[in-house]
Design a protein around this motif. Structure first.
Motif, mmCIF file in Angstrom:
data_model
loop_
_atom_site.group_PDB
_atom_site.id
_atom_site.type_symbol
_atom_site.label_atom_id
_atom_site.label_comp_id
_atom_site.label_asym_id
_atom_site.label_seq_id
_atom_site.Cartn_x
_atom_site.Cartn_y
_atom_site.Cartn_z
ATOM 1 N N ALA A 172 0.833 -1.212 0.000
ATOM 2 C CA ALA A 172 0.000 0.000 0.000
ATOM 3 C C ALA A 172 0.863 1.256 0.000
ATOM 4 O O ALA A 172 0.579 2.221 -0.724
ATOM 5 C CB ALA A 172 -0.934 -0.002 1.208
ATOM 6 N N ILE A 173 1.922 1.252 0.796
ATOM 7 C CA ILE A 173 2.826 2.414 0.838
ATOM 8 C C ILE A 173 3.509 2.600 -0.520
ATOM 9 O O ILE A 173 3.606 3.715 -1.046
ATOM 10 C CB ILE A 173 3.872 2.249 1.956
ATOM 11 C CG1 ILE A 173 3.196 2.307 3.330
ATOM 12 C CG2 ILE A 173 4.948 3.331 1.853
ATOM 13 C CD1 ILE A 173 4.117 1.971 4.479
ATOM 14 N N GLY A 174 3.984 1.481 -1.099
ATOM 15 C CA GLY A 174 4.615 1.558 -2.412
ATOM 16 C C GLY A 174 3.654 2.048 -3.478
ATOM 17 O O GLY A 174 4.011 2.870 -4.334
ATOM 18 N N GLY A 175 2.411 1.551 -3.434
ATOM 19 C CA GLY A 175 1.413 1.967 -4.410
ATOM 20 C C GLY A 175 1.060 3.432 -4.280
ATOM 21 O O GLY A 175 0.920 4.146 -5.290
ATOM 22 N N PHE A 176 0.923 3.910 -3.048
ATOM 23 C CA PHE A 176 0.617 5.327 -2.823
ATOM 24 C C PHE A 176 1.736 6.220 -3.352
ATOM 25 O O PHE A 176 1.496 7.226 -4.022
ATOM 26 C CB PHE A 176 0.401 5.579 -1.334
ATOM 27 C CG PHE A 176 0.408 7.033 -0.961
ATOM 28 C CD1 PHE A 176 -0.656 7.848 -1.308
ATOM 29 C CD2 PHE A 176 1.477 7.586 -0.286
ATOM 30 C CE1 PHE A 176 -0.651 9.197 -0.981
ATOM 31 C CE2 PHE A 176 1.495 8.928 0.050
ATOM 32 C CZ PHE A 176 0.424 9.736 -0.296
ATOM 33 N N THR A 177 2.980 5.835 -3.061
ATOM 34 C CA THR A 177 4.134 6.620 -3.521
ATOM 35 C C THR A 177 4.209 6.658 -5.041
ATOM 36 O O THR A 177 4.411 7.714 -5.653
ATOM 37 C CB THR A 177 5.439 6.044 -2.944
ATOM 38 O OG1 THR A 177 5.340 5.985 -1.508
ATOM 39 C CG2 THR A 177 6.638 6.893 -3.329
ATOM 40 N N ALA A 178 4.043 5.503 -5.669
ATOM 41 C CA ALA A 178 4.087 5.432 -7.126
ATOM 42 C C ALA A 178 2.952 6.233 -7.751
ATOM 43 O O ALA A 178 3.142 6.931 -8.765
ATOM 44 C CB ALA A 178 4.006 3.973 -7.575
ATOM 45 N N ASN A 179 1.772 6.145 -7.140
ATOM 46 C CA ASN A 179 0.624 6.880 -7.655
ATOM 47 C C ASN A 179 0.878 8.383 -7.636
ATOM 48 O O ASN A 179 0.589 9.088 -8.611
ATOM 49 C CB ASN A 179 -0.618 6.541 -6.824
ATOM 50 C CG ASN A 179 -1.860 7.262 -7.310
ATOM 51 O OD1 ASN A 179 -2.272 7.110 -8.440
ATOM 52 N ND2 ASN A 179 -2.449 8.072 -6.438
ATOM 53 N N ALA A 180 1.443 8.887 -6.542
ATOM 54 C CA ALA A 180 1.724 10.315 -6.428
ATOM 55 C C ALA A 180 2.739 10.759 -7.482
ATOM 56 O O ALA A 180 2.555 11.790 -8.150
ATOM 57 C CB ALA A 180 2.233 10.638 -5.025
ATOM 58 N N ALA A 181 3.813 9.979 -7.634
ATOM 59 C CA ALA A 181 4.852 10.338 -8.601
ATOM 60 C C ALA A 181 4.336 10.272 -10.033
ATOM 61 O O ALA A 181 4.590 11.169 -10.853
ATOM 62 C CB ALA A 181 6.058 9.409 -8.419
ATOM 63 N N LEU A 182 3.599 9.209 -10.358
ATOM 64 C CA LEU A 182 3.073 9.049 -11.719
ATOM 65 C C LEU A 182 2.059 10.138 -12.057
ATOM 66 O O LEU A 182 2.064 10.674 -13.178
ATOM 67 C CB LEU A 182 2.427 7.668 -11.862
ATOM 68 C CG LEU A 182 3.392 6.482 -11.946
ATOM 69 C CD1 LEU A 182 2.642 5.174 -11.720
ATOM 70 C CD2 LEU A 182 4.077 6.462 -13.317
#
Length: 445
Positions: A172-182
């Motif tokens: 979930a943390i990885g997905g949130f971070t990737a979502n913000a950057a993308l």
């Protein structure tokens, strides 16, 4: 004589460790989920009001479509945990794979329906002509991520059943971070606008699904579990999920009725209601984390033929629910001068909000018991009872809530009706747990 209480204290400590180990990471993963929408809103909001309005409509439709299938996580958790308790990890993972295959099939079906009907779905929300094109664009692109989102749900249930809530937190943390950057890169870096936000979210969701599948596939290979789809197993997973689907739809009907009643009262009341509902949902995340721990723990005890262990764990989790509810209620009361101004500066909304908010604070201990017992019965695979109990609760709540505008009392009366709803739920769940009929031991229910 002084040594007699040692065993109960030891049992409580063991249950406490299990609850904390499972609930704390689960809470982190739960909180990370709504942050996806918050990031999208923050980035799209700078594009303009029509874009943000379009995102709001599309996000509401997507969240409704996905939340309906939350049974993929709940039913899978209970089924896998029972197999774990029975000591059959291969069968546990095989059971989880059935849930994942079901998630994929349902996700593809939802996409097939959403893509052609997107304009109609946006229109029934009464979306303005300026916002509608953005809503349709976001909805169509984001719907491509629905299969991944449902796979994430089912795979999360597999790992929870395996007593692993840390991996979902990390994903979930990885997905949130990737979502913000993308989102930032595609919306502003490449100038794709709202479409870039949608594609960023889809890519992040697919990445999360891939991460889960890597973990599950590794476990399957380690324990010799088949990865191929099994029609009988998929059908059994679907049948187990139907009662939980009825429960979820009934609960969403309660929330929709409450919002509709608040809207009839006027702009001030609906504004205050939305603020309270957001805070109520945040409190629910904390209590739901304990419920998730309950699903995994109870399922494991029952799978291990340990009925007494399941009873002890249930009692201890109820105590946790009551204490957590008291703490959350006290936090609402103490912190209200700090967070109310963050949501609104309108004195009329603040005055309307405050008494209703105190009702929410008072009802949090009841909510704590409800969430815990809901999790216990889910862990026991007692879905048909949960469906019937929630339908009965809806039947009690609906007429009371719909009479609020006629009888008066405003938003405070509406939230007293919500407190009544939670009390009815607590009574139905308490009666079931007291009866002991939920205690069915063995690898399958």
């Amino acid at each position: 004589m002084t040594r007699a209480p040692a065993a109960p204290r030891t049992s409580r400590r063991r249950h406490d460790r299990e609850i904390i180990t499972l609930a704390v990471p689960a809470f982190g993963a739960l909180v990370a989920e709504p942050l996806f929408v918050m990031v999208d809103s923050a980035i799209v909001g700078h594009l303009g009001t029509p874009q943000l309005a379009g995102l709001g409509v599309a996000a509401a439709l997507l969240m409704t479509a996905v939340s309906v299938f939350v049974f993929l996580a709940y039913a899978t958790t209970a089924a896998v945990a029972r197999r774990v308790g029975a000591g059959d990890l291969s069968a546990a993972i095989r059971q989880g794979m059935d849930g994942i295959w079901l998630a994929l099939l349902l996700g593809v079906a939802v996409v097939a329906v959403t893509m052609p009907t997107a304009p109609w779905l946006v229109d029934i929300f009464g979306t303005s002509d300026t916002a509608a094109p953005y809503a349709i664009t976001y909805l169509r692109i984001s719907s491509l991520g629905i299969p991944a989102m449902l796979i994430v749900m089912a795979a999360t249930g597999v790992l929870r059943g395996l007593q692993n809530t840390r991996t979902p937190l990390y994903v979930a943390i990885g997905g949130f971070t990737a979502n913000a950057a993308l989102n930032a890169g595609l919306v502003y870096g490449l100038g794709l606008g709202i479409a870039g936000s949608a594609w960023g979210t889809v890519i992040a969701q697919c990445g999360m699904a891939a991460a889960y599948l890597v973990v599950v596939v590794r476990g399957a290979r380690r324990h010799g579990a088949s990865l191929r789809p099994d029609a009988v197993g998929i059908r059994a997973s679907a049948q187990a999920g139907v009662p939980l689907l009825v429960r979820t739809l009934s609960l969403r009907a309660v929330l929709m009725i409450a919002t509709a009643v608040a809207a009839r009262m006027g702009d001030t009341d609906i504004a205050a209601h939305q603020i309270i509902l957001a805070l109520w949902s945040l409190m629910a995340f904390a209590l739901d984390a304990i419920a998730i721990a309950g699903q995994a723990i109870i399922g494991r005890y029952l799978g291990a033929d340990d009925a007494e262990g399941a009873r002890d764990a249930c009692r201890r989790m109820v105590q946790w629910g009551i204490v957590s509810g008291i703490v959350l209620g006290a936090l609402i009361v103490v912190a209200r001068p700090l967070f109310i101004p963050l949501f609104t500066a309108d004195p009329a909304v603040q005055d309307t909000l405050l008494p209703a908010l105190l009702v929410v604070a008072l009802s949090q201990p009841v909510a704590g018991v409800v969430f815990v017992l809901d999790g216990v019965l889910m862990g026991a695979g007692d879905g048909p009872y949960l469906a019937g109990a929630m339908l009965a609760t809806l039947v009690v709540f609906a007429p009371v809530a719909l009479l609020v505008p006629t009888l008066g009392g405003g938003l405070t009366a509406l939230w007293w009706a919500m407190a009544l709803m939670m009390t009815v739920r607590m009574a139905t769940l308490w009666l079931r747990t007291r009866s002991g009929r939920w205690i069915v031991t063995g690898a399958t229910r």
